[in-house]
Write a protein that holds these residues in place. Structure first.
Motif, PDB file in Angstrom:
ATOM      1  N   ARG A 262      -1.470  54.782  26.585  1.00  0.00           N
ATOM      2  CA  ARG A 262      -2.771  54.860  27.255  1.00  0.00           C
ATOM      3  C   ARG A 262      -2.790  53.977  28.504  1.00  0.00           C
ATOM      4  O   ARG A 262      -3.358  54.344  29.538  1.00  0.00           O
ATOM      5  CB  ARG A 262      -3.873  54.428  26.272  1.00  0.00           C
ATOM      6  N   ARG A 263      -2.151  52.818  28.433  1.00  0.00           N
ATOM      7  CA  ARG A 263      -2.109  51.926  29.584  1.00  0.00           C
ATOM      8  C   ARG A 263      -1.352  52.570  30.748  1.00  0.00           C
ATOM      9  O   ARG A 263      -1.736  52.431  31.909  1.00  0.00           O
ATOM     10  CB  ARG A 263      -1.460  50.599  29.187  1.00  0.00           C
ATOM     11  N   LEU A 264      -0.287  53.284  30.413  1.00  0.00           N
ATOM     12  CA  LEU A 264       0.466  53.991  31.444  1.00  0.00           C
ATOM     13  C   LEU A 264      -0.381  55.105  32.047  1.00  0.00           C
ATOM     14  O   LEU A 264      -0.374  55.325  33.261  1.00  0.00           O
ATOM     15  CB  LEU A 264       1.753  54.556  30.847  1.00  0.00           C
ATOM     16  N   GLN A 265      -1.139  55.784  31.184  1.00  0.00           N
ATOM     17  CA  GLN A 265      -1.981  56.884  31.644  1.00  0.00           C
ATOM     18  C   GLN A 265      -3.063  56.408  32.615  1.00  0.00           C
ATOM     19  O   GLN A 265      -3.408  57.107  33.575  1.00  0.00           O
ATOM     20  CB  GLN A 265      -2.637  57.558  30.428  1.00  0.00           C
ATOM     21  N   THR A 266      -3.604  55.216  32.376  1.00  0.00           N
ATOM     22  CA  THR A 266      -4.692  54.707  33.223  1.00  0.00           C
ATOM     23  C   THR A 266      -4.198  53.831  34.372  1.00  0.00           C
ATOM     24  O   THR A 266      -5.008  53.330  35.152  1.00  0.00           O
ATOM     25  CB  THR A 266      -5.679  53.892  32.366  1.00  0.00           C
ATOM     26  N   LEU A 267      -2.899  53.668  34.493  1.00  0.00           N
ATOM     27  CA  LEU A 267      -2.345  52.807  35.543  1.00  0.00           C
ATOM     28  C   LEU A 267      -2.805  53.220  36.939  1.00  0.00           C
ATOM     29  O   LEU A 267      -3.234  52.371  37.733  1.00  0.00           O
ATOM     30  CB  LEU A 267      -0.824  52.799  35.446  1.00  0.00           C
ATOM     31  N   PRO A 268      -2.757  54.510  37.307  1.00  0.00           N
ATOM     32  CA  PRO A 268      -3.191  54.893  38.661  1.00  0.00           C
ATOM     33  C   PRO A 268      -4.672  54.616  38.907  1.00  0.00           C
ATOM     34  O   PRO A 268      -5.070  54.363  40.045  1.00  0.00           O
ATOM     35  CB  PRO A 268      -2.895  56.398  38.714  1.00  0.00           C
ATOM     36  N   CYS A 269      -5.470  54.669  37.844  1.00  0.00           N
ATOM     37  CA  CYS A 269      -6.906  54.437  37.990  1.00  0.00           C
ATOM     38  C   CYS A 269      -7.204  52.958  38.226  1.00  0.00           C
ATOM     39  O   CYS A 269      -8.018  52.602  39.089  1.00  0.00           O
ATOM     40  CB  CYS A 269      -7.638  54.933  36.741  1.00  0.00           C
TER      41      CYS A 269
END
Length: 310
Positions: A262-269
């Motif tokens: 999840r942390r990787l998924q939200t990294l760009p945000c």
């Protein structure tokens, strides 16, 4: 000490019963917190007086009459006696483990957001708050209750001056709670999931209090406006975005696979300048996963059986 604040619905019928249960449970926390009830809905002033808690009748509302999140948060920041605040939904029963968890976190950090999942249970009657009530309620929840998924977020503990500008999100519709979690992560504030330490009891109820012209809590115009004000679905964060969990001691970093994914998924945000790194890492994970699957598929059957025996 801590200041707790809430914006109750009208105290009528079943909603009135469970909200009285919730407020009374807060008054039994020791040491007793400061409690502020916002709004002028039916019964709020009377309940505040009967339990000896503060009442602030004026709260900003939208055209549907729904209270807006930014106003009670701003008022609580200004009016609270203590520097540690907790917003809690008015149908949540809290027990002694709540303040014990808060103490452990305060000893660790002074700037944080503490949240946690709730336990859902049907309670139709006034809770008997005589001696031993916590043990009785815990036993009932363990037998009849159900732990809500990571979207069930009903209390937020934070320092007084943590928030900046809060959008005018409609309370009780979708996304307002998700935005608070997103904003804490965007400010790089430690976000602590206290589910394992706090049994927050949510008393199930219907949603008949939502006006027909406002649609429902999930798909109506208020929900759609909340999503827009929050910045879109990319800002819908949940307890899966917690950076720490609270056990028996101090908070521990969340390093499980689902948290890291999840942390990787939200990294760009959260870190726009790292979006290309996030794309590369996602591609690498997909390729490595495919290679592992292909390797297992091509593994000779005899070797598999031999490994199993070993």
């Amino acid at each position: 000490m801590i200041t707790m604040f809430s914006v109750p619905k009208p105290f009528r019928h079943h909603i009135g019963i469970i909200q009285r249960n919730a407020v009374q449970s807060w008054t039994l926390i020791r040491p007793r917190p400061e409690i502020i009830l916002f709004g002028d809905d039916e019964g709020t002033a009377e309940v505040a007086k009967s339990f000896g808690v503060r009442h602030v009748p004026k709260v900003a509302r939208n055209e549907y009459g729904t209270p807006l999140l930014n106003d009670p948060f701003e008022q609580a920041k200004r009016l609270a006696t203590y520097d540690l605040l907790c917003y809690v939904n008015a149908d949540i029963i809290l027990m002694s483990d709540f303040l014990e968890a808060v103490r452990r976190i305060v000893r660790w950090k002074h700037r944080f957001l503490m949240v946690g999942r709730r336990w859902d249970i049907d309670i139709k009657e006034y809770v008997d708050f005589t001696m031993g009530w916590e043990n009785r309620l815990r036993a009932r929840v363990n037998c009849q209750g159900q732990l809500h998924p990571s979207t069930g977020i009903d209390y937020f503990v934070f320092p007084r001056r943590m928030w900046g500008d809060i959008p005018p999100l409609a309370i009780g519709r979708t996304t307002w709670d998700n935005w608070l979690i997103y904003q804490a992560r965007a400010m790089h504030v430690p976000m602590i999931d206290a589910t394992d330490s706090i049994m927050a009891v949510h008393q199930n109820h219907d949603y008949l209090h939502i006006p027909a012209r406002g649609g429902d809590a999930w798909e109506g115009p208020e929900a759609k406006r909340n999503l827009q004000l929050a910045g879109g679905r990319g800002h819908v964060f949940t307890l899966k975005d917690a950076t720490y969990t609270l056990g028996q001691d101090s908070p521990r970093p969340t390093l499980s696979r689902r948290h890291l994914q999840r942390r990787l998924q939200t990294l760009p945000c959260l870190y726009p300048y790292l979006r290309f790194l996030a794309i590369f890492m996602k591609a690498f994970i997909r390729v490595s996963g495919s290679l592992r699957w292909a390797s297992k598929k091509n593994c000779p059957a005899k070797e598999v059986r031999l490994d199993a025996k070993q």
